[in-house]
Design a protein around this motif. Sequence first.
Motif, PDB file in Angstrom:
ATOM      1  N   ILE A  87       8.243 -23.031  17.668  1.00 57.98           N
ATOM      2  CA  ILE A  87       7.315 -23.548  18.667  1.00 57.98           C
ATOM      3  C   ILE A  87       6.167 -22.548  18.793  1.00 57.98           C
ATOM      4  CG2 ILE A  87       7.019 -24.303  21.048  1.00 57.98           C
ATOM      5  CD1 ILE A  87       9.025 -25.992  19.505  1.00 57.98           C
ATOM      6  N   LYS A  88       4.946 -22.992  18.522  1.00 55.77           N
ATOM      7  CA  LYS A  88       3.786 -22.096  18.601  1.00 55.77           C
ATOM      8  C   LYS A  88       3.125 -22.249  19.967  1.00 55.77           C
ATOM      9  CE  LYS A  88      -0.646 -20.899  16.499  1.00 55.77           C
ATOM     10  NZ  LYS A  88      -0.381 -19.475  16.754  1.00 55.77           N
ATOM     11  N   ILE A  89       3.082 -21.140  20.692  1.00 58.36           N
ATOM     12  CA  ILE A  89       2.462 -21.108  22.012  1.00 58.36           C
ATOM     13  C   ILE A  89       1.449 -19.975  22.028  1.00 58.36           C
ATOM     14  CG2 ILE A  89       2.883 -20.714  24.484  1.00 58.36           C
ATOM     15  CD1 ILE A  89       5.603 -22.011  24.099  1.00 58.36           C
ATOM     16  N   ASP A  90       0.240 -20.265  22.509  1.00 57.03           N
ATOM     17  CA  ASP A  90      -0.842 -19.281  22.482  1.00 57.03           C
ATOM     18  C   ASP A  90      -0.492 -18.010  23.260  1.00 57.03           C
ATOM     19  OD1 ASP A  90      -2.364 -20.974  20.944  1.00 57.03           O
ATOM     20  OD2 ASP A  90      -3.402 -21.866  22.671  1.00 57.03           O
ATOM     21  N   GLU A  91       0.243 -18.176  24.367  1.00 58.31           N
ATOM     22  CA  GLU A  91       0.585 -17.029  25.209  1.00 58.31           C
ATOM     23  C   GLU A  91       1.777 -16.277  24.611  1.00 58.31           C
ATOM     24  OE1 GLU A  91      -1.170 -20.352  27.617  1.00 58.31           O
ATOM     25  OE2 GLU A  91       0.421 -20.135  26.152  1.00 58.31           O
ATOM     26  N   ASP A  92       1.557 -15.704  23.439  1.00 58.87           N
ATOM     27  CA  ASP A  92       2.659 -15.101  22.691  1.00 58.87           C
ATOM     28  C   ASP A  92       3.228 -13.860  23.377  1.00 58.87           C
ATOM     29  OD1 ASP A  92       4.276 -15.187  20.269  1.00 58.87           O
ATOM     30  OD2 ASP A  92       3.292 -13.299  19.761  1.00 58.87           O
ATOM     31  N   HIS A  93       2.439 -13.216  24.231  1.00 60.66           N
ATOM     32  CA  HIS A  93       2.894 -11.991  24.899  1.00 60.66           C
ATOM     33  C   HIS A  93       3.923 -12.263  25.992  1.00 60.66           C
ATOM     34  CE1 HIS A  93      -0.066 -13.570  27.720  1.00 60.66           C
ATOM     35  NE2 HIS A  93       0.458 -12.793  28.640  1.00 60.66           N
ATOM     36  N   ILE A  94       4.036 -13.519  26.411  1.00 59.47           N
ATOM     37  CA  ILE A  94       4.932 -13.848  27.521  1.00 59.47           C
ATOM     38  C   ILE A  94       6.374 -13.897  27.023  1.00 59.47           C
ATOM     39  CG2 ILE A  94       5.563 -15.595  29.224  1.00 59.47           C
ATOM     40  CD1 ILE A  94       2.661 -16.384  29.411  1.00 59.47           C
ATOM     41  N   LEU A  95       7.248 -13.173  27.712  1.00 57.97           N
ATOM     42  CA  LEU A  95       8.663 -13.173  27.390  1.00 57.97           C
ATOM     43  C   LEU A  95       9.367 -14.335  28.078  1.00 57.97           C
ATOM     44  CD1 LEU A  95       9.318  -9.351  27.908  1.00 57.97           C
ATOM     45  CD2 LEU A  95       8.782 -10.533  25.759  1.00 57.97           C
ATOM     46  N   ARG A  96      10.455 -14.756  27.521  1.00 62.49           N
ATOM     47  CA  ARG A  96      11.285 -15.826  28.073  1.00 62.49           C
ATOM     48  C   ARG A  96      10.421 -16.965  28.617  1.00 62.49           C
ATOM     49  NH1 ARG A  96      15.956 -15.688  32.704  1.00 62.49           N
ATOM     50  NH2 ARG A  96      16.868 -17.682  32.150  1.00 62.49           N
ATOM     51  N   LYS A  97       9.813 -17.662  27.696  1.00 58.43           N
ATOM     52  CA  LYS A  97       8.853 -18.705  28.061  1.00 58.43           C
ATOM     53  C   LYS A  97       9.521 -19.885  28.763  1.00 58.43           C
ATOM     54  CE  LYS A  97       5.844 -17.413  24.219  1.00 58.43           C
ATOM     55  NZ  LYS A  97       6.608 -16.199  23.870  1.00 58.43           N
ATOM     56  N   TYR A  98      10.718 -20.265  28.293  1.00 59.80           N
ATOM     57  CA  TYR A  98      11.433 -21.404  28.856  1.00 59.80           C
ATOM     58  C   TYR A  98      12.886 -21.034  29.107  1.00 59.80           C
ATOM     59  CZ  TYR A  98       7.294 -23.952  27.358  1.00 59.80           C
ATOM     60  OH  TYR A  98       5.999 -24.364  27.187  1.00 59.80           O
ATOM     61  N   SER A  99      13.554 -21.858  29.905  1.00 60.96           N
ATOM     62  CA  SER A  99      14.942 -21.580  30.250  1.00 60.96           C
ATOM     63  C   SER A  99      15.858 -22.691  29.746  1.00 60.96           C
ATOM     64  CB  SER A  99      15.075 -21.398  31.763  1.00 60.96           C
ATOM     65  OG  SER A  99      16.408 -21.170  32.129  1.00 60.96           O
ATOM     66  N   ASP A 100      15.854 -23.841  30.423  1.00 57.23           N
ATOM     67  CA  ASP A 100      16.787 -24.922  30.101  1.00 57.23           C
ATOM     68  C   ASP A 100      16.060 -26.175  29.638  1.00 57.23           C
ATOM     69  OD1 ASP A 100      18.864 -23.289  31.014  1.00 57.23           O
ATOM     70  OD2 ASP A 100      18.677 -24.039  33.053  1.00 57.23           O
ATOM     71  N   PHE A 101      16.756 -26.997  28.851  1.00 55.41           N
ATOM     72  CA  PHE A 101      16.263 -28.324  28.497  1.00 55.41           C
ATOM     73  C   PHE A 101      16.782 -29.359  29.494  1.00 55.41           C
ATOM     74  CE2 PHE A 101      15.398 -27.221  23.891  1.00 55.41           C
ATOM     75  CZ  PHE A 101      14.058 -27.567  23.950  1.00 55.41           C
ATOM     76  N   ILE A 102      15.960 -30.379  29.711  1.00 51.51           N
ATOM     77  CA  ILE A 102      16.323 -31.530  30.539  1.00 51.51           C
ATOM     78  C   ILE A 102      16.229 -32.755  29.636  1.00 51.51           C
ATOM     79  CG2 ILE A 102      15.700 -32.899  32.566  1.00 51.51           C
ATOM     80  CD1 ILE A 102      14.283 -30.219  33.535  1.00 51.51           C
ATOM     81  N   VAL A 103      17.304 -33.529  29.544  1.00 47.85           N
ATOM     82  CA  VAL A 103      17.371 -34.655  28.611  1.00 47.85           C
ATOM     83  C   VAL A 103      16.924 -35.937  29.297  1.00 47.85           C
ATOM     84  CG1 VAL A 103      18.863 -35.980  27.079  1.00 47.85           C
ATOM     85  CG2 VAL A 103      19.312 -33.538  27.444  1.00 47.85           C
ATOM     86  N   ASN A 104      15.978 -36.633  28.659  1.00 48.61           N
ATOM     87  CA  ASN A 104      15.573 -37.964  29.120  1.00 48.61           C
ATOM     88  C   ASN A 104      15.369 -38.845  27.885  1.00 48.61           C
ATOM     89  OD1 ASN A 104      14.802 -40.100  30.746  1.00 48.61           O
ATOM     90  ND2 ASN A 104      12.688 -39.423  30.930  1.00 48.61           N
ATOM     91  N   GLY A 105      16.334 -39.744  27.633  1.00 47.57           N
ATOM     92  CA  GLY A 105      16.281 -40.563  26.434  1.00 47.57           C
ATOM     93  C   GLY A 105      16.433 -39.711  25.186  1.00 47.57           C
ATOM     94  N   ASN A 106      15.506 -39.881  24.240  1.00 45.95           N
ATOM     95  CA  ASN A 106      15.575 -39.121  22.986  1.00 45.95           C
ATOM     96  C   ASN A 106      14.740 -37.840  23.041  1.00 45.95           C
ATOM     97  OD1 ASN A 106      13.087 -40.545  23.033  1.00 45.95           O
ATOM     98  ND2 ASN A 106      12.896 -40.300  20.811  1.00 45.95           N
ATOM     99  N   LYS A 107      14.252 -37.480  24.222  1.00 48.42           N
ATOM    100  CA  LYS A 107      13.385 -36.311  24.335  1.00 48.42           C
ATOM    101  C   LYS A 107      14.000 -35.239  25.222  1.00 48.42           C
ATOM    102  CE  LYS A 107       9.103 -38.774  23.354  1.00 48.42           C
ATOM    103  NZ  LYS A 107       7.742 -39.145  23.823  1.00 48.42           N
ATOM    104  N   LEU A 108      13.691 -34.000  24.861  1.00 46.16           N
ATOM    105  CA  LEU A 108      14.118 -32.841  25.625  1.00 46.16           C
ATOM    106  C   LEU A 108      12.887 -32.229  26.288  1.00 46.16           C
ATOM    107  CD1 LEU A 108      16.409 -31.147  22.930  1.00 46.16           C
ATOM    108  CD2 LEU A 108      17.062 -32.852  24.648  1.00 46.16           C
ATOM    109  N   TYR A 109      13.000 -31.972  27.570  1.00 44.36           N
ATOM    110  CA  TYR A 109      11.888 -31.403  28.332  1.00 44.36           C
ATOM    111  C   TYR A 109      12.277 -30.018  28.835  1.00 44.36           C
ATOM    112  CZ  TYR A 109       9.979 -36.146  28.464  1.00 44.36           C
ATOM    113  OH  TYR A 109       9.481 -37.380  28.125  1.00 44.36           O
ATOM    114  N   ALA A 110      11.331 -29.089  28.737  1.00 45.12           N
ATOM    115  CA  ALA A 110      11.528 -27.761  29.305  1.00 45.12           C
ATOM    116  C   ALA A 110      10.310 -27.418  30.153  1.00 45.12           C
ATOM    117  CB  ALA A 110      11.720 -26.716  28.206  1.00 45.12           C
ATOM    118  N   VAL A 111      10.535 -27.139  31.428  1.00 44.33           N
ATOM    119  CA  VAL A 111       9.438 -26.755  32.309  1.00 44.33           C
ATOM    120  C   VAL A 111       9.216 -25.249  32.180  1.00 44.33           C
ATOM    121  CG1 VAL A 111       9.689 -28.661  33.930  1.00 44.33           C
ATOM    122  CG2 VAL A 111      11.072 -26.623  34.241  1.00 44.33           C
TER     123      VAL A 111
END
Length: 203
Positions: free
Chosen positions: A10-34
Motif C-alpha cells: 500500500i503506497k501512502i504519501d505520508e511514509d514517515h508516519i508509523l502504524r498508519k492503520y490498526s484494524d480492518f472492518i468488513v463490509n461485503g467484499n471490501k475491507l475498510y481501515a480508518v
Amino acid sequence: DGVKVETYNIKIDEDHILRKYSDFIVNGNKLYAVPFGQNGHLNKVLIFDTDTLTYELDALDIPVFFKKYNCGVLVGDTIVALPYGHKGQEISNYGLVYNCKTREYKSFNVGDSLGFGGKYRFRSGIEYNGYAIFFPSGTPAAPLIVLDTNGNTIHRSYYENYVLGRPIKYQDKLWTIAYHIETKEHFLMTIDRNFIAEFIPIP
C-alpha cells in the motif's frame, strides 16, 4: 486456506508516519481501515477490494491529531469510530462517521458529551441493537458510550473502578470480563438492551 500468506503493498504519501492503520472492518467484499497515525496526521480511509485485490485511499477533511481511530464499528453500512487519542493533544476529541456505500462522512466532537479530552484509549467496540457501543479499554475514567450512526450519544455509563475487556454478543446481551482495580476481583459483566449492567462474580 489458512496456510499461504499473501501481502499487498500500500503506497501512502505520508511514509514517515508509523502504524498508519490498526484494524480492518468488513463490509461485503471490501475491507475498510480508518486512519490511526501513531506520530502524524493521517486522513485517508483504506479500502481493499478482496475480489480484485486492489485498494483505494479516500482522503477525508477531518481535524488534525495523532492516534486517531484504533477501533471502528460497522452499523449497517456505516462505520462509527471513536478516538484513541494522544495524551499531548487536547484536540483529539473527534469521532468519525463514514458511510461505506455513499462515502459521505463527518467528524463529531465526542468531548462535548464526555467532558474531557486527550487520551481516551477507545480501542474496543461492537454493534448491538443497531448502535455502536465502545468500551473504555485503557482509561477507566472514560465511559462506556453508545452512539447512533450520526455520531449522537444515546447513552453513557461510567465504571471507573473497573478495567473492561473486549465485548461479545451472547443470548441477546453483551458480555465481557471486568476487573475491579481496588479489590482485584474478576467479574463477568453483562449489558442488556436497556444498557443496564450486571456484574457476576467469577469464583
